[in-house]
Design a protein around this motif. Structure first.
Motif, short mmCIF file in Angstrom:
data_model
loop_
_atom_site.label_atom_id
_atom_site.label_comp_id
_atom_site.label_asym_id
_atom_site.label_seq_id
_atom_site.Cartn_x
_atom_site.Cartn_y
_atom_site.Cartn_z
N ALA A 1 29.37 27.00 30.85
CA ALA A 1 28.74 26.33 29.71
C ALA A 1 29.09 24.85 29.69
O ALA A 1 28.22 24.00 29.43
N ALA A 2 30.34 24.52 29.98
CA ALA A 2 30.75 23.11 30.00
C ALA A 2 30.04 22.37 31.13
O ALA A 2 29.60 21.23 30.95
N LEU B 1 23.29 18.48 31.54
CA LEU B 1 22.25 18.08 30.59
C LEU B 1 22.50 16.68 30.05
O LEU B 1 21.58 15.87 29.94
N MET B 2 23.76 16.39 29.73
CA MET B 2 24.10 15.08 29.19
C MET B 2 23.91 13.97 30.24
O MET B 2 23.52 12.86 29.92
N THR C 1 26.31 21.91 30.11
CA THR C 1 26.20 20.87 29.10
C THR C 1 26.42 19.49 29.70
O THR C 1 25.71 18.53 29.37
#
Length: 83
Positions: A68-69, A75-76, A72
């Motif tokens: 998940a990290a 995506l960032m 994310t």
């Protein structure tokens, strides 16, 4: 548990108290503690068969958190911010 406290506990009999205060850190800000050992009991190490389900769940949770990290973060990295 600070190493000095753990070492002192191994030397105490059940019901024993450390004769002097033990420093739990370095420098002037180190706390000093006096330890009393109420009782001793043998260490119970679970067998692999008893622990494997717990280990599996912990590893799955860690892998999910890491994925998940990473997702994310990706995506960032590719995001564009509009106002």
């Amino acid at each position: 548990m600070p190493l000095a406290v753990a070492q002192a506990i191994t030397q105490l009999p059940a019901g024993g108290v450390t004769p002097v205060a033990i420093a739990t850190g370095d420098g002037n800000n180190a706390m000093r503690v006096i330890v009393k050992l109420d009782a001793k009991r043998p260490t119970q190490v679970p067998s692999f068969d008893q622990a494997k389900d717990t280990i599996r769940l912990q590893l799955q949770a860690l892998a999910l958190e890491k994925a998940a990290a990473q997702f994310t973060g990706e995506l960032m990295k590719h995001a564009t911010i509009q106002q």
